[in-house]
Design a protein around this motif. Structure first.
Motif, short mmCIF file in Angstrom:
data_model
loop_
_atom_site.label_atom_id
_atom_site.label_comp_id
_atom_site.label_asym_id
_atom_site.label_seq_id
_atom_site.Cartn_x
_atom_site.Cartn_y
_atom_site.Cartn_z
N TYR A 1 0.74 -1.23 0.15
CA TYR A 1 0.16 0.11 0.15
C TYR A 1 0.85 1.19 -0.08
O TYR A 1 1.76 1.43 0.85
CB TYR A 1 -1.06 0.02 1.23
CG TYR A 1 -1.88 1.22 1.39
CD1 TYR A 1 -2.82 1.54 0.21
CD2 TYR A 1 -1.88 2.01 2.54
CE1 TYR A 1 -3.45 2.57 0.41
CE2 TYR A 1 -2.64 2.92 2.53
CZ TYR A 1 -3.53 3.45 1.60
OH TYR A 1 -4.42 4.43 1.69
N ARG A 2 0.82 2.13 -0.94
CA ARG A 2 1.50 3.28 -1.12
C ARG A 2 2.92 3.05 -1.39
O ARG A 2 3.85 3.70 -0.73
CB ARG A 2 1.27 4.22 0.12
CG ARG A 2 0.14 4.85 0.06
CD ARG A 2 -0.30 5.89 1.28
NE ARG A 2 -1.39 6.22 1.44
CZ ARG A 2 -2.21 7.13 2.29
NH1 ARG A 2 -1.25 7.71 3.20
NH2 ARG A 2 -3.48 7.71 2.29
N CYS A 3 3.36 1.57 -1.90
CA CYS A 3 4.70 1.74 -2.13
C CYS A 3 5.27 2.32 -3.31
O CYS A 3 4.54 2.32 -4.30
CB CYS A 3 4.80 0.03 -2.48
SG CYS A 3 6.38 -0.45 -2.70
N TYR B 1 -4.30 -0.91 -5.66
CA TYR B 1 -2.91 -0.30 -5.42
C TYR B 1 -2.32 0.50 -6.72
O TYR B 1 -2.43 -0.05 -7.73
CB TYR B 1 -2.05 -1.20 -4.70
CG TYR B 1 -2.79 -1.48 -3.47
CD1 TYR B 1 -3.82 -0.97 -2.69
CD2 TYR B 1 -2.10 -2.31 -2.39
CE1 TYR B 1 -3.88 -1.29 -1.47
CE2 TYR B 1 -2.27 -2.54 -1.03
CZ TYR B 1 -3.29 -2.29 -0.69
OH TYR B 1 -3.74 -2.64 0.55
#
Length: 212
Positions: free
Chosen positions: A10-12, A36
């Motif tokens: 997540y939010r990588c 994502y």
């Protein structure tokens, strides 16, 4: 309990590099979702997963991007109104999304499919929510029987705290969906310093818990 480190995406910011580094560091799991990275996460992870087949993958069904929603409408699994919501637990959609997850991730079998914040489906209406979750579990049981999914569960930010469902109710819904022994194996919860109390909501009956 012995913790196993996993890669949460997540939010990588750099999916392929992060997955390769995680594998090299001994991580056993990668967690992702079809929404994502504006819908690109699973395609970005696929090469690293192919290069490291021992990495186990957890993905989700529930939230989707506008582009995925349009594809679901074209496939006949969502109406335009359903797609506009950006979220669905409809049985046809969950079945379709599970197949799409497999294709995007390049895996014949998914290790874990989680209903993504299922409390989002019918806020304030627990009876409707539980019916929708049971129907989704029926789909995932069929996917498990077909060898497409090893197990399933729920990823929830607030479902337990808001009492949208309990662990016992999840197990009962899975038992009903399966007609007996089931493939519900995980509850994924947000465990951070400001929300560590959520761990206390998981009772001894749960088969497995994944914390992220």
């Amino acid at each position: 309990m012995i913790a196993d480190l996993a890669l949460g995406t997540y939010r990588c910011g750099a999916f392929p590099e992060a997955a390769v580094r995680a594998a090299a560091s001994g991580a056993q799991w990668v967690d992702t979702a079809p929404n994502y990275a504006t819908g690109r996460a699973q395609d970005l992870l696929a090469p690293a997963l192919a290069a490291h087949p021992s990495l186990r993958i957890a993905t989700k069904a529930g939230y989707f991007t506008a582009a995925t929603g349009a594809d679901a409408v074209d496939a006949g699994v969502l109406t335009e109104d359903q797609a506009a919501a950006g979220y669905s637990l409809a049985a046809d959609y969950v079945r379709w999304q599970t197949g799409r997850n497999r294709a995007q991730l390049g895996r014949e079998r998914l290790d874990l499919v989680l209903l993504h914040n299922p409390e989002r489906a019918h806020p304030g209406d627990r009876a409707a929510l539980h019916a929708a979750m049971r129907d989704a579990f029926v789909v995932l049981e069929a996917e498990a029987a077909a060898g497409n999914v090893a197990g399933y569960g729920v990823a929830t930010w607030a479902g337990l705290e808001e009492e949208a469902f309990t662990v016992g109710q999840l197990l009962a819904l899975a038992t009903e969906a399966a007609g007996g022994w089931h493939h519900l194996v995980a509850v994924q919860l947000p465990v951070v310093l400001v929300q560590a109390g959520v761990v206390a909501l998981v009772d001894g009956d749960v088969v497995g818990a994944v914390f992220a």
